[in-house]
Write a protein that holds these residues in place. Structure first.
Motif, PDB file in Angstrom:
ATOM      1  N   ASP A  31      -4.032 -32.876 -49.103  1.00  0.00           N
ATOM      2  CA  ASP A  31      -3.911 -34.167 -49.199  1.00  0.00           C
ATOM      3  C   ASP A  31      -3.248 -34.714 -48.107  1.00  0.00           C
ATOM      4  O   ASP A  31      -3.878 -36.007 -47.761  1.00  0.00           O
ATOM      5  CB  ASP A  31      -2.904 -34.387 -50.497  1.00  0.00           C
ATOM      6  CG  ASP A  31      -3.887 -34.138 -51.780  1.00  0.00           C
ATOM      7  OD1 ASP A  31      -4.941 -34.071 -51.966  1.00  0.00           O
ATOM      8  OD2 ASP A  31      -3.040 -34.208 -52.931  1.00  0.00           O
ATOM      9  N   GLU A  33      -3.715 -33.754 -44.912  1.00  0.00           N
ATOM     10  CA  GLU A  33      -4.750 -33.856 -44.191  1.00  0.00           C
ATOM     11  C   GLU A  33      -5.701 -35.021 -44.323  1.00  0.00           C
ATOM     12  O   GLU A  33      -6.327 -35.531 -43.341  1.00  0.00           O
ATOM     13  CB  GLU A  33      -5.466 -32.407 -44.001  1.00  0.00           C
ATOM     14  CG  GLU A  33      -4.734 -31.271 -43.483  1.00  0.00           C
ATOM     15  CD  GLU A  33      -5.167 -30.004 -43.764  1.00  0.00           C
ATOM     16  OE1 GLU A  33      -6.649 -29.989 -43.929  1.00  0.00           O
ATOM     17  OE2 GLU A  33      -4.521 -29.073 -43.549  1.00  0.00           O
ATOM     18  N   ARG A  34      -6.000 -35.132 -45.396  1.00  0.00           N
ATOM     19  CA  ARG A  34      -7.005 -36.403 -45.899  1.00  0.00           C
ATOM     20  C   ARG A  34      -6.449 -37.708 -45.487  1.00  0.00           C
ATOM     21  O   ARG A  34      -7.056 -38.739 -45.424  1.00  0.00           O
ATOM     22  CB  ARG A  34      -7.464 -36.142 -47.278  1.00  0.00           C
ATOM     23  CG  ARG A  34      -8.266 -35.209 -47.642  1.00  0.00           C
ATOM     24  CD  ARG A  34      -8.941 -35.054 -48.918  1.00  0.00           C
ATOM     25  NE  ARG A  34      -8.151 -35.468 -49.803  1.00  0.00           N
ATOM     26  CZ  ARG A  34      -7.854 -34.772 -51.124  1.00  0.00           C
ATOM     27  NH1 ARG A  34      -8.784 -33.754 -51.198  1.00  0.00           N
ATOM     28  NH2 ARG A  34      -7.137 -35.100 -51.942  1.00  0.00           N
ATOM     29  N   THR A  35      -5.168 -37.881 -45.328  1.00  0.00           N
ATOM     30  CA  THR A  35      -4.460 -39.283 -45.233  1.00  0.00           C
ATOM     31  C   THR A  35      -4.375 -39.791 -43.725  1.00  0.00           C
ATOM     32  O   THR A  35      -4.003 -40.850 -43.460  1.00  0.00           O
ATOM     33  CB  THR A  35      -3.235 -39.208 -45.876  1.00  0.00           C
ATOM     34  OG1 THR A  35      -2.343 -38.419 -45.112  1.00  0.00           O
ATOM     35  CG2 THR A  35      -3.030 -39.148 -47.542  1.00  0.00           C
ATOM     36  N   ASP A  36      -4.645 -38.671 -42.970  1.00  0.00           N
ATOM     37  CA  ASP A  36      -4.341 -38.898 -41.349  1.00  0.00           C
ATOM     38  C   ASP A  36      -2.867 -39.441 -41.382  1.00  0.00           C
ATOM     39  O   ASP A  36      -2.715 -40.302 -40.378  1.00  0.00           O
ATOM     40  CB  ASP A  36      -5.446 -39.871 -40.843  1.00  0.00           C
ATOM     41  CG  ASP A  36      -6.687 -39.086 -40.725  1.00  0.00           C
ATOM     42  OD1 ASP A  36      -6.955 -37.986 -40.768  1.00  0.00           O
ATOM     43  OD2 ASP A  36      -7.672 -40.042 -41.241  1.00  0.00           O
ATOM     44  N   LYS A  37      -1.993 -38.749 -41.949  1.00  0.00           N
ATOM     45  CA  LYS A  37      -0.485 -39.249 -41.770  1.00  0.00           C
ATOM     46  C   LYS A  37       0.172 -38.134 -41.389  1.00  0.00           C
ATOM     47  O   LYS A  37       1.326 -37.970 -41.947  1.00  0.00           O
ATOM     48  CB  LYS A  37      -0.028 -39.823 -43.133  1.00  0.00           C
ATOM     49  CG  LYS A  37      -0.754 -41.177 -43.526  1.00  0.00           C
ATOM     50  CD  LYS A  37      -0.118 -42.324 -42.881  1.00  0.00           C
ATOM     51  CE  LYS A  37      -1.084 -43.551 -43.610  1.00  0.00           C
ATOM     52  NZ  LYS A  37      -0.440 -44.888 -42.755  1.00  0.00           N
ATOM     53  N   ARG A  38      -0.112 -37.186 -40.746  1.00  0.00           N
ATOM     54  CA  ARG A  38       0.548 -35.834 -40.150  1.00  0.00           C
ATOM     55  C   ARG A  38       0.266 -35.054 -41.129  1.00  0.00           C
ATOM     56  O   ARG A  38      -0.302 -35.190 -42.024  1.00  0.00           O
ATOM     57  CB  ARG A  38       2.055 -36.440 -39.737  1.00  0.00           C
ATOM     58  CG  ARG A  38       2.258 -37.293 -38.667  1.00  0.00           C
ATOM     59  CD  ARG A  38       2.207 -36.368 -37.336  1.00  0.00           C
ATOM     60  NE  ARG A  38       2.526 -37.375 -36.108  1.00  0.00           N
ATOM     61  CZ  ARG A  38       3.568 -37.283 -35.565  1.00  0.00           C
ATOM     62  NH1 ARG A  38       3.921 -35.951 -35.327  1.00  0.00           N
ATOM     63  NH2 ARG A  38       3.838 -37.834 -34.408  1.00  0.00           N
ATOM     64  N   THR A  39       0.975 -33.818 -40.884  1.00  0.00           N
ATOM     65  CA  THR A  39       0.815 -32.726 -41.729  1.00  0.00           C
ATOM     66  C   THR A  39       1.822 -32.550 -42.895  1.00  0.00           C
ATOM     67  O   THR A  39       3.088 -33.162 -42.828  1.00  0.00           O
ATOM     68  CB  THR A  39       0.685 -31.368 -41.025  1.00  0.00           C
ATOM     69  OG1 THR A  39       1.865 -31.234 -40.298  1.00  0.00           O
ATOM     70  CG2 THR A  39      -0.397 -31.409 -39.747  1.00  0.00           C
ATOM     71  N   VAL A  91       3.679 -43.195 -46.429  1.00  0.00           N
ATOM     72  CA  VAL A  91       2.705 -41.847 -46.958  1.00  0.00           C
ATOM     73  C   VAL A  91       2.534 -41.748 -48.398  1.00  0.00           C
ATOM     74  O   VAL A  91       1.350 -41.523 -48.875  1.00  0.00           O
ATOM     75  CB  VAL A  91       3.413 -40.816 -46.146  1.00  0.00           C
ATOM     76  CG1 VAL A  91       2.593 -39.292 -46.238  1.00  0.00           C
ATOM     77  CG2 VAL A  91       3.666 -40.803 -44.741  1.00  0.00           C
ATOM     78  N   ARG A  94      -0.215 -43.736 -49.903  1.00  0.00           N
ATOM     79  CA  ARG A  94      -1.644 -43.193 -49.354  1.00  0.00           C
ATOM     80  C   ARG A  94      -1.904 -42.033 -50.255  1.00  0.00           C
ATOM     81  O   ARG A  94      -3.059 -41.675 -50.634  1.00  0.00           O
ATOM     82  CB  ARG A  94      -1.622 -43.095 -47.995  1.00  0.00           C
ATOM     83  CG  ARG A  94      -2.971 -42.623 -47.435  1.00  0.00           C
ATOM     84  CD  ARG A  94      -3.969 -43.704 -47.534  1.00  0.00           C
ATOM     85  NE  ARG A  94      -4.956 -43.211 -46.916  1.00  0.00           N
ATOM     86  CZ  ARG A  94      -6.395 -43.228 -47.196  1.00  0.00           C
ATOM     87  NH1 ARG A  94      -6.397 -43.485 -48.565  1.00  0.00           N
ATOM     88  NH2 ARG A  94      -7.334 -42.754 -46.781  1.00  0.00           N
TER      89      ARG A  94
END
Length: 112
Positions: A31, A33-39, A91, A94
């Protein structure tokens, strides 16, 4: 009185930090990774560090019943609650959208 106010604020900050950490730990890495909000690793380390500093801010004054210091401990606790707040405000919503619990999914019943 100052002791009670600072400890109450410290407990509030620690609660926010624990909330962010527990939400981060329950969320899958995919989840993030799909947000493009770091790991997930990044956010887990950040919220765990925030929680650690929030705990450190409280443990000494509570054990000794003295006023919490207004120096570096408070600064680290404020930084920690800020990091947890960024996670919760940016985060987490999202991630909730990706899981189908976003704003548009809440009230699907009546049109009232």
């Amino acid at each position: 009185m100052e002791f009670l106010i600072l400890v109450a604020l410290g407990l509030l900050a620690l609660g926010i930090q624990l909330w962010a950490l527990s939400d981060c730990l329950r969320t899958s890495a995919a989840d993030f990774e799909r947000t493009d909000k770091r790991t997930k690793t990044f956010w887990t380390a950040l919220t765990a560090g925030a929680t650690f500093f929030g705990f450190l801010y409280l443990i000494g004054p509570v054990l000794t019943l003295t006023v919490p210091p207004l120096g570096m401990g408070m600064l680290l606790s404020l930084g920690g609650v800020t990091a947890a707040g960024v996670y919760l405000a940016d985060v987490r919503p999202r991630l909730a959208e990706l899981r189908g619990r976003g704003r548009g999914q809440q009230n699907r019943g009546s049109s009232w």
